[in-house]
Scaffold this motif. Structure first.
Motif, PDB file in Angstrom:
ATOM      1  N   ILE A 370      37.369  15.833  29.554  1.00 27.61           N
ATOM      2  CA  ILE A 370      38.714  15.155  29.626  1.00 27.61           C
ATOM      3  C   ILE A 370      38.231  14.789  30.896  1.00 27.61           C
ATOM      4  O   ILE A 370      38.996  13.851  31.044  1.00 27.61           O
ATOM      5  N   ALA A 371      39.201  15.384  31.896  1.00 28.09           N
ATOM      6  CA  ALA A 371      39.156  15.673  32.946  1.00 28.09           C
ATOM      7  C   ALA A 371      38.670  14.826  33.901  1.00 28.09           C
ATOM      8  O   ALA A 371      38.480  13.481  34.706  1.00 28.09           O
ATOM      9  N   GLY A 372      37.120  15.543  34.115  1.00 27.61           N
ATOM     10  CA  GLY A 372      35.876  14.342  34.742  1.00 27.61           C
ATOM     11  C   GLY A 372      36.173  12.712  34.362  1.00 27.61           C
ATOM     12  O   GLY A 372      35.828  12.120  34.686  1.00 27.61           O
ATOM     13  N   GLU A 373      35.793  12.464  32.578  1.00 25.34           N
ATOM     14  CA  GLU A 373      35.729  10.846  32.616  1.00 25.34           C
ATOM     15  C   GLU A 373      37.095  10.207  32.855  1.00 25.34           C
ATOM     16  O   GLU A 373      36.752   9.175  33.314  1.00 25.34           O
ATOM     17  N   TYR A 374      37.975  11.203  32.353  1.00 25.95           N
ATOM     18  CA  TYR A 374      39.925  10.242  32.929  1.00 25.95           C
ATOM     19  C   TYR A 374      39.456  10.121  33.956  1.00 25.95           C
ATOM     20  O   TYR A 374      40.474   8.756  34.722  1.00 25.95           O
ATOM     21  N   LEU A 375      39.438  10.734  35.732  1.00 29.99           N
ATOM     22  CA  LEU A 375      39.460  10.869  36.566  1.00 29.99           C
ATOM     23  C   LEU A 375      37.961   9.768  37.182  1.00 29.99           C
ATOM     24  O   LEU A 375      39.086   8.744  37.911  1.00 29.99           O
ATOM     25  N   HIS A 376      37.462   9.746  36.235  1.00 29.66           N
ATOM     26  CA  HIS A 376      36.284   8.434  36.419  1.00 29.66           C
ATOM     27  C   HIS A 376      37.506   6.908  36.511  1.00 29.66           C
ATOM     28  O   HIS A 376      36.690   6.016  37.110  1.00 29.66           O
ATOM     29  N   LYS A 377      38.176   6.788  35.307  1.00 28.84           N
ATOM     30  CA  LYS A 377      38.533   5.794  35.018  1.00 28.84           C
ATOM     31  C   LYS A 377      39.343   4.907  35.969  1.00 28.84           C
ATOM     32  O   LYS A 377      39.889   4.162  36.180  1.00 28.84           O
ATOM     33  N   LEU A 378      40.425   6.405  36.610  1.00 26.16           N
ATOM     34  CA  LEU A 378      41.316   6.415  37.898  1.00 26.16           C
ATOM     35  C   LEU A 378      40.486   6.466  39.208  1.00 26.16           C
ATOM     36  O   LEU A 378      41.196   4.622  39.352  1.00 26.16           O
ATOM     37  N   ALA A 379      39.134   6.028  39.234  1.00 29.34           N
ATOM     38  CA  ALA A 379      38.781   6.170  40.499  1.00 29.34           C
ATOM     39  C   ALA A 379      38.369   4.528  40.179  1.00 29.34           C
ATOM     40  O   ALA A 379      37.539   3.736  41.658  1.00 29.34           O
ATOM     41  N   THR A 380      38.372   4.136  38.988  1.00 25.62           N
ATOM     42  CA  THR A 380      37.333   3.117  39.184  1.00 25.62           C
ATOM     43  C   THR A 380      38.413   1.662  38.668  1.00 25.62           C
ATOM     44  O   THR A 380      38.322   0.795  38.337  1.00 25.62           O
TER      45      THR A 380
END
Length: 381
Positions: A370-380
Motif C-alpha cells: 500500500i505505502a510503496g505504490e502510493y509513494l510512487h504516485k506521489l513521487a511521479t
C-alpha cells in the motif's frame, strides 16, 4: 523462432484442463468467434485463471505470456515450457518477450496476456501497466477479453484451500485490427481498464453465488485491521477473524463476505487509513527485518538477512548478500508496482534482477504494498 504450442500435446492436455475446469465449477457463459491472429486479455484474481481461460478457448492453441520466475518453479515450470509459453520479466522492459510475442502473432497464433502482471490480492482488478496499450497498438491484431468471474471466491490467492462453487467466463471482442489503426494509446488503455475490470464483491452481492465455507487461514495477513477499534492484529478461528484487542468477530460467509463487506471493501478502508497517515506525516517510514532471496543459478534461494526500510524517496536494504554486507537502494519514483506473496514477502524487479524480501511480520508485506505504490504516485505527480 519461437513456435506455437505443439497440437499433438496441446489438444489432449488442454482437453484434460477443459474437463478439469468443468468439474471445478467452471462455466462459459459468453463466447465469440476468435479470428486469428489475436490477443486475449484476461483479468487475474487466482492461480487457477489459466485453467478457465484455456477451457473457454478450447480447442484453440494459446501461447501464454508468463512471469519469468514461474519457469523456474518445479510445479509450474515444466508445464510452461511444454506449452511453449513466453517468459516475461515482470514490470520491466523486456525486448525479447515482445519479439517472441510478435512472432507468434505473425504465425497467426493466439497470444494470452494477463495485463495486470500479478494476481489481485483483494479480488478487484488492479490497474495494468500502460505498456499493454503500447504493445496492442504495435501488434495491430484482433483483441478479445476473457473475463473470469468469481474465481477469487472459489480459489482465493490468500488460501491453499478450494471453496467449491461456480466460476464463470465471458469471452467477448474488445478491438478489431482495423479499429486499432485509428485509436491512440490513451484510448486503448482506457478501454482495456473498463472492459477487463471486475469487482468480485460487487458482482456476488447481486448474483449471490454460494461457495463452500472453509477455514480462512492467512486472510488475517490481508485483512489485518479491526473495523471496530482499528487495532492492527487479527487471529483466525475457523471461518472467522477475531480482533486481538476488542474481540470483535468478522465471519466469512458462503457468499465471500465478512459481516456483509467484501475483502476488497475492508482492504480499501485499510488502504485509505494508511494513505491518510502518509499524507499527515512528512517523515513517514516503514522498517522491518527481512531475509533477502535472489536467484542462485535457476533457483530462488536465501542469500542473507538484513533490514528493509521505505520512506518517501526510496526502498533501502541494509544487510547480507551472499556473505557480503551491502546496501541496496531503489527509488520510489521507478518502482511503480510491488508484487507480494500474501503474508510472506514483497518483490522488487530492477535491472532484470528479482529481489524478494521475506518478512516474519505477516501484515508488513501488505503495508509495504500500500505505502510503496502510493509513494510512487506521489513521487511521479
Amino acid at each position: 523462432m519461437i513456435k506455437r504450442p505443439n497440437p499433438f500435446l496441446w489438444l489432449p492436455l488442454a482437453g484434460i484442463l477443459k474437463i478439469s475446469a468443468y468439474l471445478q465449477g467452471g462455466r462459459v457463459v459468453q463466447k465469440t468467434r476468435i479470428k486469428r491472429p489475436a490477443i486475449i486479455l484476461t483479468n487475474h484474481t487466482s492461480f487457477r485463471d489459466y485453467i478457465f481461460t484455456t477451457a473457454a478457448l478450447y480447442p484453440h492453441r494459446i501461447t501464454y505470456m508468463a512471469a519469468a520466475k514461474m519457469f523456474n518453479e518445479p510445479e509450474r515450470g515444466p508445464f510452461l515450457r511444454m506449452a511453449r509459453a513466453i517468459p516475461k520479466s515482470s514490470f520491466q522492459s523486456d525486448t525479447r518477450s515482445v519479439i517472441d510475442a510478435l512472432s507468434i502473432l505473425k504465425q497467426k497464433g493466439i497470444l494470452s496476456i494477463f495485463p495486470e502482471g500479478q494476481i489481485s490480492y483483494h479480488g478487484t482488478s488492479l490497474r495494468p501497466p500502460y505498456s499493454i496499450a503500447k504493445f496492442i497498438k504495435k501488434a495491430g491484431v484482433n483483441v478479445y477479453v476473457a473475463q473470469i468471474q468469481n474465481d477469487y471466491l472459489m480459489s482465493p490467492p490468500w488460501s491453499d484451500k478450494v471453496f467449491k462453487g461456480k466460476v464463470f467466463t465471458r469471452v467477448f471482442p474488445l478491438f478489431q485490427a482495423e479499429e486499432l489503426k485509428s485509436l491512440d494509446e490513451a484510448s486503448i488503455y482506457q478501454a482495456i481498464n473498463e472492459k477487463l475490470s471486475f469487482n468480485t464483491g460487487e458482482f456476488n452481492r447481486v448474483q449471490r453465488h454460494k461457495y463452500q465455507i472453509q477455514a480462512i487461514d492467512n486472510l488475517e495477513t490481508l485483512v489485518y485491521r479491526c473495523p471496530k477499534c482499528l487495532h492492527e492484529g487479527l487471529s483466525v478461528n475457523k471461518n472467522t477473524l477475531v480482533c486481538l484487542k476488542c474481540g470483535h468477530v468478522l465471519t466469512y460467509d458462503e457468499y465471500g463476505f465478512l459481516n456483509g463487506e467484501s475483502v476488497y471493501e475492508l482492504f480499501e478502508k485499510q488502504r485509505a487509513d494508511l494513505v491518510a497517515k502518509i499524507d499527515a506525516d512528512p517523515g513517514f517510514a516503514l522498517s522491518v527485518p527481512v531475509t533477502l532471496i535472489r536467484y542462485q543459478g535457476s533457483v530462488l534461494a536465501p542469500v542473507g538477512t538484513g533490514v528493509l526500510s521505505l520512506d518517501r524517496e526510496r526502498y533501502r536494504y541494509e544487510g547480507e548478500d551472499q556473505g557480503k554486507q551491502v546496501v541496496l537502494s531503489f527509488s520510489t519514483k521507478t518502482i511503480e508496482y510491488l508484487p507480494s506473496d500474501i503474508g510472506k514477502n514483497v518483490q522488487i524487479y530492477a535491472d532484470n534482477e528479482l529481489y524478494m524480501f521475506q518478512m516474519e511480520d505477516k501484515i508488513m508485506p501488505q503495508k509495504f504494498v500500500i505505502a510503496g505504490e502510493y509513494l510512487h504516485k506521489l513521487a511521479t505527480k
